[in-house]
Design a protein around this motif. Sequence first.
Motif: not given
Length: 227
Positions: A160-178
């Motif tokens: 009731e008194r203890e908490s955290v801010g939790l962030v989870r992000v899935r990132a991707s690097l993509v090359d845009s090709l023809k």
Amino acid sequence: MNTAIFPTKRSTKGLAAAVLMLGVLAVTGCGSILPTPPQRADVYDFGPGLQQLPSDQAVQKLTLPPIALSDFNSTGLPDGRTAVFYRLAYSNGQLLHPYTLARWSQTPATLMQQAVRDRLSPQRAVIYGDTNIDQQVKGGKSPTVLRAEVEEFSQVFSSERESVGLVRVRASLVDSLKAGDELVAQRLFVAQRPAASPNAAGGAKALADAAAQVAEDIAKWVEQSGR
């Protein structure tokens, strides 16, 4: 012969007092049935950022290649919602609860995208959205696109008194090709920061701090990938 009866001074004062009392009762009665104005929700963001522009000596040159920053998506939160969410892990961590009188200035996905942009921009040109990639073709190659999905963005209570801010992000690097998009790399980024207080204000600050850490980690990952 009928005699008209006129009010005396005493009866006139009594009549005035009665009328005044009825007026007060009427106003009081009307006021009691009027709806109470709703309380305004507190609006949070990640803070103002830099308080002043850096000096010329501190300005970093754009030494890295440009990158396209696609719109971030939310897969772990209700789409388009700006509510500040929390979970009661000690009771039922599967339920997302929104604070009634607290919200973000924009969706968490948009705020997260802006945090990543601000972290990347001192060293490289950042193209907002992958619709403008064609205008940045150099040497026959388009800039790499950074895409991300916000999977978790909530204040998690372990008690009731203890908490955290939790962030989870899935990132991707993509090359845009023809021939189509080509996945270069993908990684999951997680950060959590303790909340100073068990309420929306404490949760918003903890989430902003966790988001800043994720943005920092994503920027380092992109640089280490050679993109």
